[in-house]
Scaffold this motif. Sequence first.
Motif, PDB file in Angstrom:
ATOM      1  N   GLU A 110      32.928  78.839   7.741  1.00  0.00           N
ATOM      2  CA  GLU A 110      32.021  78.109   6.836  1.00  0.00           C
ATOM      3  C   GLU A 110      32.468  78.197   5.367  1.00  0.00           C
ATOM      4  O   GLU A 110      32.533  77.171   4.689  1.00  0.00           O
ATOM      5  N   GLY A 133      32.364  88.601  12.801  1.00  0.00           N
ATOM      6  CA  GLY A 133      31.832  87.250  12.596  1.00  0.00           C
ATOM      7  C   GLY A 133      31.929  86.442  13.879  1.00  0.00           C
ATOM      8  O   GLY A 133      32.737  86.761  14.759  1.00  0.00           O
ATOM      9  N   SER A 134      31.113  85.373  13.971  1.00  0.00           N
ATOM     10  CA  SER A 134      31.150  84.573  15.199  1.00  0.00           C
ATOM     11  C   SER A 134      32.200  83.462  15.132  1.00  0.00           C
ATOM     12  O   SER A 134      32.425  82.749  16.106  1.00  0.00           O
ATOM     13  N   SER A 135      32.840  83.294  13.982  1.00  0.00           N
ATOM     14  CA  SER A 135      33.879  82.252  13.875  1.00  0.00           C
ATOM     15  C   SER A 135      35.011  82.507  14.865  1.00  0.00           C
ATOM     16  O   SER A 135      35.547  81.567  15.460  1.00  0.00           O
ATOM     17  N   CYS A 146      25.146  73.297  18.727  1.00  0.00           N
ATOM     18  CA  CYS A 146      24.702  74.196  17.657  1.00  0.00           C
ATOM     19  C   CYS A 146      23.190  74.010  17.528  1.00  0.00           C
ATOM     20  O   CYS A 146      22.717  72.905  17.260  1.00  0.00           O
ATOM     21  N   ASN A 193      23.930  72.630  12.668  1.00  0.00           N
ATOM     22  CA  ASN A 193      24.512  72.598  11.329  1.00  0.00           C
ATOM     23  C   ASN A 193      25.295  71.282  11.248  1.00  0.00           C
ATOM     24  O   ASN A 193      26.174  71.069  12.079  1.00  0.00           O
ATOM     25  N   ASP A 198      25.781  77.663  19.974  1.00  0.00           N
ATOM     26  CA  ASP A 198      25.901  78.430  18.733  1.00  0.00           C
ATOM     27  C   ASP A 198      24.500  78.599  18.144  1.00  0.00           C
ATOM     28  O   ASP A 198      23.909  77.649  17.638  1.00  0.00           O
ATOM     29  N   TYR A 221      21.698  80.039  13.564  1.00  0.00           N
ATOM     30  CA  TYR A 221      20.508  79.898  12.710  1.00  0.00           C
ATOM     31  C   TYR A 221      19.209  79.991  13.501  1.00  0.00           C
ATOM     32  O   TYR A 221      18.155  79.599  13.027  1.00  0.00           O
ATOM     33  N   THR A 244      25.351  85.336  15.005  1.00  0.00           N
ATOM     34  CA  THR A 244      26.037  85.951  13.864  1.00  0.00           C
ATOM     35  C   THR A 244      25.059  86.787  13.057  1.00  0.00           C
ATOM     36  O   THR A 244      23.851  86.526  13.058  1.00  0.00           O
ATOM     37  N   SER A 249      25.616  86.861   9.881  1.00  0.00           N
ATOM     38  CA  SER A 249      25.878  86.300   8.540  1.00  0.00           C
ATOM     39  C   SER A 249      24.680  85.575   7.943  1.00  0.00           C
ATOM     40  O   SER A 249      24.670  85.308   6.755  1.00  0.00           O
ATOM     41  N   LYS A 250      23.702  85.227   8.761  1.00  0.00           N
ATOM     42  CA  LYS A 250      22.653  84.335   8.254  1.00  0.00           C
ATOM     43  C   LYS A 250      21.361  85.096   7.982  1.00  0.00           C
ATOM     44  O   LYS A 250      21.198  85.646   6.930  1.00  0.00           O
ATOM     45  N   ARG A 303      30.827  90.906   7.722  1.00  0.00           N
ATOM     46  CA  ARG A 303      31.461  90.308   8.891  1.00  0.00           C
ATOM     47  C   ARG A 303      31.059  90.950  10.217  1.00  0.00           C
ATOM     48  O   ARG A 303      31.622  91.968  10.637  1.00  0.00           O
TER      49      ARG A 303
HETATM   50  C1  LIG Z   1      27.069  76.923  12.963  1.00  0.00           C
HETATM   51  C2  LIG Z   1      27.857  78.106  12.555  1.00  0.00           C
HETATM   52  N1  LIG Z   1      28.466  78.827  13.491  1.00  0.00           N
HETATM   53  C3  LIG Z   1      29.181  79.897  13.191  1.00  0.00           C
HETATM   54  C4  LIG Z   1      29.329  80.296  11.886  1.00  0.00           C
HETATM   55  C5  LIG Z   1      30.205  81.472  11.653  1.00  0.00           C
HETATM   56  O1  LIG Z   1      29.724  82.461  10.883  1.00  0.00           O
HETATM   57  P1  LIG Z   1      30.417  83.880  10.782  1.00  0.00           P
HETATM   58  O2  LIG Z   1      31.861  83.789  11.136  1.00  0.00           O
HETATM   59  O3  LIG Z   1      30.189  84.270   9.374  1.00  0.00           O
HETATM   60  O4  LIG Z   1      29.689  84.745  11.763  1.00  0.00           O
HETATM   61  C6  LIG Z   1      28.711  79.570  10.860  1.00  0.00           C
HETATM   62  C7  LIG Z   1      28.833  79.954   9.461  1.00  0.00           C
HETATM   63  O5  LIG Z   1      28.276  79.397   8.573  1.00  0.00           O
HETATM   64  C8  LIG Z   1      27.963  78.430  11.203  1.00  0.00           C
HETATM   65  O6  LIG Z   1      27.365  77.672  10.293  1.00  0.00           O
END
Ligand SMILES: Cc1ncc(COP(=O)(O)O)c(C=O)c1O
Length: 408
Positions: free
Chosen positions: A38, A111-113, A180, A184, A211, A214, A238, A240-241, A249
């Motif tokens: 992101e 992180g989930s990326s 998702c 997003n 995913d 959120y 994640t 992260s949110k 991370r």
């Molecule tokens: C829809 C979605 N999936 C996954 C992520 C990955 O986040 P992260 O790698 O920080 O866990 C984000 C980050 O904004 C996201 O918006």
Amino acid sequence: MVRRDNEFSFPFPAASRRSFLSLSAAASAAVALRVVTEPMLAHARPHNFPKDGIRIDANENPLGPCASAREAAAAIVAQGGRYSDWLTDDLVKTLAEMEGLKLEQVRVYAGSSEPLHHTVAAFASAQRSYVTADPGYEAGMFTAKAIGAKLVKVPLTKSYAHDVKAMLAAAPDAGVFYVCNPNNPTGTLTSHSDIEYLVENQPKGSVVLVDEAYIHFGDAVSVMDLVKAGKDILLLRTFSKIYGLAGLRCGAVFGRPDLLEKIENYGGWNFMPITAMVAASASLRDTQLVPERRRINATIRGQVFAWLDRNGYSYIPSEANFFMLDTKRPAKPAIDAMAKQNVFIGRIWPAMPTYSRVTIGTGPEMEQFQTAFQKVMTGAVTASVGAIPSWGELGKRKRNFEGGVIRT
Ligand SMILES: Cc1ncc(COP(=O)(O)O)c(C=O)c1O
């Protein structure tokens, strides 16, 4: 906390050790691909944020880590000379207990990326499409393109849900269906029954990648029950949110052990940062965190929507910590005019060229957003930087969005 002295043992958990040792040549090649995240997408256009800039462009949580997470992360720094992988095991155990899963159905990552990227690499290919929503989160599309997989983008429904029947019809050759929820960039929901329909009707050998980055911000129903039932589904979460740990991370993927092993082949296994592990575990133990932050976000979001309504501005109502704002013109000059006023709003999706994605910041930040946006919409502040698509081009993109499946 479970402690284990593993100084002299093989330093990988059994499942990871197995996949580490059995990396195929194809998987090894895929390891080199870049993981798109992101912040990379949010900050694709060059700008240095001034110190006092209002950064509402990357869906970050302005509250950051909760108090106990901060304390845990700070306290563990002195032990930073050791790998301490039992802290990862602790987090896996806590997540498994909370979700009613077995340990082998849970993997944590920085992180989930990463698991998103590796799932696409593992299940999509030149023969198996990557199917996603339009507009949708772009990260997996980059992986699909990089590995030469066909990218199938399917417009959201009129209520901005994933059109699961159209997704199935568009790609009988699918390898991955990415859903998702909330979506997003629209912040809108897809029902549990629709995702279940997708899972029940997907082509053999494919996975549905859900995913839930959120999920805690709104009323979306999780599909963790489908993971529990052993379906062909992988679920991403994640920290992260809502948990506010984006910079530390930590993320997780849940699924059947055989599916998890497949994606591990594409990323191997690495030690997790111990600051993130203890901060994530502490965040999960704070039972007030999710309801409290969800309430704070919903309150501020409601105030912003009420202000937009009062002033006759349009937006897409969202169940997340961001929303799509209609600037009623090609969005780029509006984004630049906001930046001129020190308010950095988010990017544009080609399917919705007059919209910009705006993250919900703190109350005072959103007041500054409102003041700045009013000035942009009344023409008091303007900016025009870079090439602006013509209305003809915008119309073409819009027709593509409304007119069915886009194959790239
Ligand atoms: C829809 C979605 N999936 C996954 C992520 C990955 O986040 P992260 O790698 O920080 O866990 C984000 C980050 O904004 C996201 O918006």
